[in-house]
Design a protein around this motif. Structure first.
Motif: not given
Length: 129
Positions: A78-89, A91-98
């Motif tokens: 969904l978005a790139i924030m510096g060294s973090e990546v915001q990802v949406m699953d 199947e479940s459509y939950e969002t988290f940062e990796l």
């Protein structure tokens, strides 16, 4: 924590095992023949999935060890924030940062799909689709 218990003699190179509380990928596995009064031993070397630490153990081949249940999933960036990546699953459509892996920095952009794994409550980006 999703894991199951198997004997050391059923493990193979490239599979996963829990060593020191971390999910690790087996890099080498050697067994010695049993001696006059002893049991056969297995020497297992593995590299941690999340921390890249090298670990090794020597145990009898009939000893039980834990192996992690690795869940491979697909997500969309969904978005790139510096060294973090915001990802949406997907199947479940939950969002988290990796954290963004160094070897995939040039391949990850907003809107693409990627594969990530979940093991022992931790997540890691593996590759882009």
């Amino acid at each position: 924590m999703s894991k199951k218990v198997v004997e050391v003699k059923t493990l193979k190179v490239g599979k996963y095992v829990i060593l020191g509380g971390e999910a690790s990928k087996i890099t080498s596995l050697t067994t010695s023949s049993p001696g006059k009064h002893g049991a056969a031993k297995a020497r297992l070397e593995a590299v941690g999935i999340f921390d890249n630490q090298k670990r090794s153990i020597v145990k009898p081949v009939d000893t039980k060890v834990d192996i992690p249940i690795i869940d491979k999933r697909v997500g969309q960036v969904l978005a790139i924030m510096g060294s973090e990546v915001q990802v949406m699953d997907m199947e479940s459509y939950e969002t988290f940062e990796l954290p963004m892996p160094d070897d995939l920095k040039d391949q990850i952009s907003e809107g693409i799909e990627l594969e990530y794994i979940v093991a022992l409550g931790k997540m890691k980006i593996m590759r882009t689709k």
